[in-house]
Design an enzyme around this catalytic site. Structure first.
Site, PDB file in Angstrom:
ATOM      1  N   CYS A  60      50.250  42.654  41.425  1.00 42.09           N
ATOM      2  CA  CYS A  60      49.651  43.903  41.678  1.00 42.09           C
ATOM      3  C   CYS A  60      49.394  43.811  43.334  1.00 42.09           C
ATOM      4  O   CYS A  60      49.689  43.070  44.399  1.00 42.09           O
ATOM      5  CB  CYS A  60      48.606  44.411  41.506  1.00 42.09           C
ATOM      6  SG  CYS A  60      48.193  44.294  39.703  1.00 42.09           S
ATOM      7  N   GLU A  62      47.437  44.728  45.493  1.00 45.62           N
ATOM      8  CA  GLU A  62      46.761  44.727  46.261  1.00 45.62           C
ATOM      9  C   GLU A  62      46.278  42.948  46.232  1.00 45.62           C
ATOM     10  O   GLU A  62      44.911  42.922  46.929  1.00 45.62           O
ATOM     11  CB  GLU A  62      44.862  45.015  45.207  1.00 45.62           C
ATOM     12  CG  GLU A  62      44.580  46.614  44.796  1.00 45.62           C
ATOM     13  CD  GLU A  62      45.274  46.857  43.443  1.00 45.62           C
ATOM     14  OE1 GLU A  62      46.709  46.655  43.373  1.00 45.62           O
ATOM     15  OE2 GLU A  62      44.447  48.137  42.407  1.00 45.62           O
ATOM     16  N   CYS A 102      43.316  48.253  38.449  1.00 46.46           N
ATOM     17  CA  CYS A 102      43.666  47.771  37.044  1.00 46.46           C
ATOM     18  C   CYS A 102      42.444  46.775  36.525  1.00 46.46           C
ATOM     19  O   CYS A 102      42.000  46.029  37.881  1.00 46.46           O
ATOM     20  CB  CYS A 102      44.652  46.990  36.684  1.00 46.46           C
ATOM     21  SG  CYS A 102      45.155  45.326  37.103  1.00 46.46           S
ATOM     22  N   CYS A 105      42.392  43.252  38.749  1.00 42.38           N
ATOM     23  CA  CYS A 105      42.371  43.838  40.140  1.00 42.38           C
ATOM     24  C   CYS A 105      41.059  43.617  40.276  1.00 42.38           C
ATOM     25  O   CYS A 105      40.434  43.267  41.406  1.00 42.38           O
ATOM     26  CB  CYS A 105      43.481  44.780  40.840  1.00 42.38           C
ATOM     27  SG  CYS A 105      45.335  43.952  41.234  1.00 42.38           S
TER      28      CYS A 105
HETATM   29 ZN    ZN Z   1      46.476  45.282  39.366  1.00 46.24          ZN
END
Ligand code: ZN
Length: 145
Positions: A60, A62, A102, A105
Site C-alpha cells: 500500500c 501508506e 485499508c 494499513c
Molecule cells: Zn493499505
C-alpha cells in the site's frame, strides 16, 4: 456518531502532496493510490502503492510513505497521514479523492504512532480522525492486558 475534525491548512497540504505523488506516477491497474504523511518533526513523505502480478506482494501507498520516512528519520512518529485514489481513465469523475486506509494499513499506522491523525473521506469532503477510532479491538498477539 461523532464527526471527525475539520481539515486545517497542513492537512490540505498533505492531501495535495499525496495527490501530486499519484498524479506523477499513475499507471492503470498498477499505481492508483498515493499517500502522504507528516512526521512528528514536521517532514512530509509521500508514497504510491506498488501493485504486483503476484497479488500478495502488493504494498500500500501508506506503507511506502512510512518506509521512506523511516529510512530518512528513523522512528519519528506519524502526526497525520492520508491516502488518495486516482480515477481510471474511463471513470466519469477524474478527480483524485481521499480514501480510507485499508485494515492492514490501520494496523500499521497504529503500530508506528497510536496517536496518528488520519484524514478520511466524509461524503464528498474529508475529515480527520484519530487512528484509534478507525481500529476498535486492535489485533493483539498475547492476552488482553
Ligand atoms: Zn493499505
Amino acid at each position: 456518531m461523532k464527526r471527525g475534525a475539520k481539515l486545517n491548512k497542513a492537512d490540505r497540504e498533505l492531501i495535495a502532496a499525496a495527490t501530486e505523488a499519484i498524479k506523477e506516477r499513475y499507471r492503470y491497474d498498477w499505481q492508483e493510490v498515493g499517500a502522504a504523511l507528516r512526521t512528528r518533526s514536521g517532514r512530509i513523505f509521500t508514497g504510491i502503492n506498488l501493485d504486483a502480478y503476484l497479488g500478495r506482494m502488493a504494498v500500500c501507498a501508506e506503507a511506502v510513505a512510512l518506509g521512506r520516512a523511516f529510512v530518512d528519520l528513523g522512528d519519528d512518529g506519524i502526526d497525520t497521514i492520508v491516502a488518495v485514489r486516482h480515477p481510471d481513465p474511463d471513470e466519469k469523475s477524474q478527480a483524485v479523492a481521499v480514501v480510507s486506509p485499508c485494515g492492514a494499513c490501520r494496523e500499521l499506522i497504529f503500530d508506528y504512532d497510536r496517536k496518528a491523525r488520519v484524514i478520511v473521506p466524509n461524503g464528498k469532503l474529508a475529515e480527520v480522525v484519530p487512528i484509534g477510532k478507525l481500529l476498535p479491538n486492535k489485533y493483539r498477539r498475547g492476552p488482553e492486558r
